[in-house]
Design an enzyme around this catalytic site. Structure first.
Site, PDB file in Angstrom:
ATOM      1  N   ASP A   1     -13.890  -4.629  -2.259  1.00 38.87           N
ATOM      2  CA  ASP A   1     -14.039  -4.251  -0.588  1.00 38.87           C
ATOM      3  C   ASP A   1     -15.139  -5.035  -0.307  1.00 38.87           C
ATOM      4  O   ASP A   1     -16.587  -4.010  -0.791  1.00 38.87           O
ATOM      5  CB  ASP A   1     -13.925  -3.553  -0.205  1.00 38.87           C
ATOM      6  CG  ASP A   1     -12.300  -2.670  -0.525  1.00 38.87           C
ATOM      7  OD1 ASP A   1     -11.188  -3.628  -1.392  1.00 38.87           O
ATOM      8  OD2 ASP A   1     -11.413  -1.563  -0.675  1.00 38.87           O
TER       9      ASP A   1
ATOM     10  N   ASP B   1       1.006  -0.387   0.201  1.00 39.75           N
ATOM     11  CA  ASP B   1       0.145   0.239   0.142  1.00 39.75           C
ATOM     12  C   ASP B   1       0.778   1.223  -0.207  1.00 39.75           C
ATOM     13  O   ASP B   1       1.975   1.434   1.224  1.00 39.75           O
ATOM     14  CB  ASP B   1      -0.664  -0.090   1.604  1.00 39.75           C
ATOM     15  CG  ASP B   1      -1.592  -0.981   1.277  1.00 39.75           C
ATOM     16  OD1 ASP B   1      -3.223  -0.697   1.002  1.00 39.75           O
ATOM     17  OD2 ASP B   1      -1.156  -2.366   1.461  1.00 39.75           O
TER      18      ASP B   1
END
Lengths: 252, 204
Positions: free
Chosen positions: A130, A11
């Site tokens: 998600d 990330d």
């Protein structure tokens, strides 16, 4: 036989690797170029780089990071974050990505998946989903904007639709499990893997070799993890040996 | 001395990875500017991801078709990657009615739904005895279509996904890979280096 893939995830915000619990409270876990080289040396099968920058400057920095990672990396690189139109995908591909992850923008405008897959191919078009358990506990709903917004959209149905529209792979993150270290949401993985015919990458919550094995047994083609690698708790190589000992086909 | 390699644009991306892989293998790659250059360069690469029809359209518009056909027929050092291999066939189920380069006979077909499509990841390949460039090992694939039979006159490497399929073909310094050598780690890097070394020796 196709080998199961182990995929470290970076990330990245403003050119640095960060990873926090449920994407909030980010901790600095290092330099993306050095980490990418380390993971390739450990035997990573692929890398995913998620750009969590919030600003245009951050996005530009991320493209520079992609180019620098690409120059040295000889395994596949998937990059996600901030892809709103096909030209954004192209910019990442030109910088050095092999695949592009699309999340919120595809929920808002599903045809984007068709546009990107027609230009660059299905194998290049990764739908990042998600998913969180819905309040009634009857299934999973899609979460967008890094958790800021929950939709009434059924995550399993959305996975099927995305594959029909052109996605060639599903990066499936359990929002309930991400950052918890208690393992993937195996029910979610089983349900989505059975519903689609494209590969599914398990994401969210893995912290032990057993978690990875369980994810693959639930139907995932690949397993993603982040912090367990970044903080040196384990290596890709030791996870691969564990999986091989348990009968999983891995790259050797 | 670095080998000059021209890369033929097929209008689809992932070029950065191909260029990076070639540079790591001792080549100096640049994009081809003209068909004449593709015909005469010491070495040429035909990369490609995406749909066959789109890529063929681009090759036709850029007038690259005869140059590529002549180059490969003459046995000049050429590397085709992924869709690049499929472009060498007569055509593909992916784009009905669009002729490929027809360098060898045969049609490209889609994997059946008994397996996840695209094939995405590392699969083990075996090379025919007598292959000069290809060797056994794990290679990275990202494809929905494949060639099921090796054309006459070519040595092949084989892989299995819903049955055997052609992982790669070689004929002298002409190498065509269904997998991505530029993404296949040390295995792919070694293959690219062998091809660059072979290309330095010139055509057949």
């Amino acid at each position: 036989m196709l080998a199961a893939r182990i995929i470290p995830c970076l990330d990245v915000r403003d050119g640095r690797v960060v990873k926090g619990v449920r994407f909030h409270g980010l901790r600095d876990a290092g330099d993306p170029i050095a980490l990418a080289a380390e993971y390739e040396a450990q035997g990573a099968d692929e890398l995913i780089l998620l750009d969590v920058s919030a600003t245009p400057e951050g996005r530009r920095t991320a493209r520079e990071t992609v180019a620098a990672v690409r120059a040295q990396l000889s395994i596949p690189l998937c990059v996600g974050g901030g892809v709103r139109e096909a030209d954004d995908a192209q910019a990442l591909l030109v910088a050095g990505a092999d695949k592009v992850g699309i999340n919120t923008a595809a929920v808002r405008r599903p045809e984007l998946l068709t546009e990107i897959s027609e230009r660059f191919g299905r194998q290049c078009t990764v739908i990042a989903i998600d998913a969180a358990r819905n309040a009634a506990d009857t299934g999973w709903e899609v979460v967008i904007l890094s958790g800021k917004e929950r939709l009434e959209l059924d995550a399993v149905g959305w996975a099927c639709r995305a594959a029909e529209l052109g996605a060639g792979e599903i990066l499936l993150t359990s929002w309930d499990r991400d950052g918890t270290r208690i393992g993937y949401d195996l029910d979610l993985l089983r349900t989505v893997s059975a519903a689609v015919n494209v590969p599914v990458i398990a994401s969210g919550g893995a912290s032990t070799p057993e978690h990875l094995l369980a994810g693959l047994q639930a139907g995932a083609s690949a397993v993603l993890a982040a912090s367990i690698f970044h903080f040196g708790e384990t290596t890709v190589g030791s996870l691969r040996e564990y999986l091989a000992r348990h009968g999983v086909e891995v790259r050797r | 001395m670095e080998l000059d390699v021209v890369v033929v644009a097929t209008g689809t991306a992932n070029l950065a990875s191909v260029l990076a892989g070639l540079k790591r293998s001792g080549a100096r790659p640049r994009l081809a500017r003209s068909p004449a250059e593709v015909l005469t360069a010491p070495a040429a690469v035909l990369p490609g991801v995406g749909a066959l029809g789109t890529a063929m359209g681009k090759l036709v518009r850029d007038e690259m078709v005869p140059a590529l056909q002549e180059r490969i027929a003459a046995g000049l050092p050429t590397l085709a990657v992924c869709l690049g291999l499929q472009l060498l066939a007569e055509g593909s189920e992916e784009s009905p009615g669009v002729p490929g380069l027809g360098v060898f006979p045969g049609m490209v077909t889609r994997y059946p739904d008994s397996v996840r499509v695209p094939q995405m990841g590392w699969n083990k390949i075996q090379a025919d005895p007598g292959c000069q460039l290809l060797q056994a090992g794990y290679a990275y694939f990202a494809n929905s279509f494949r060639l099921e039979a090796a054309p006459p006159g070519w040595m092949a490497a084989w892989c299995d996904y819903a049955g055997p399929f052609v992982a790669a073909l070689e004929r002298g310094p002409v190498l065509a890979c269904q997998f991505h050598p530029e993404l296949s780690g040390d295995f792919g890097q070694a293959l690219l280096t062998r091809w660059v070394e072979r290309a330095r020796q010139g055509g057949e």
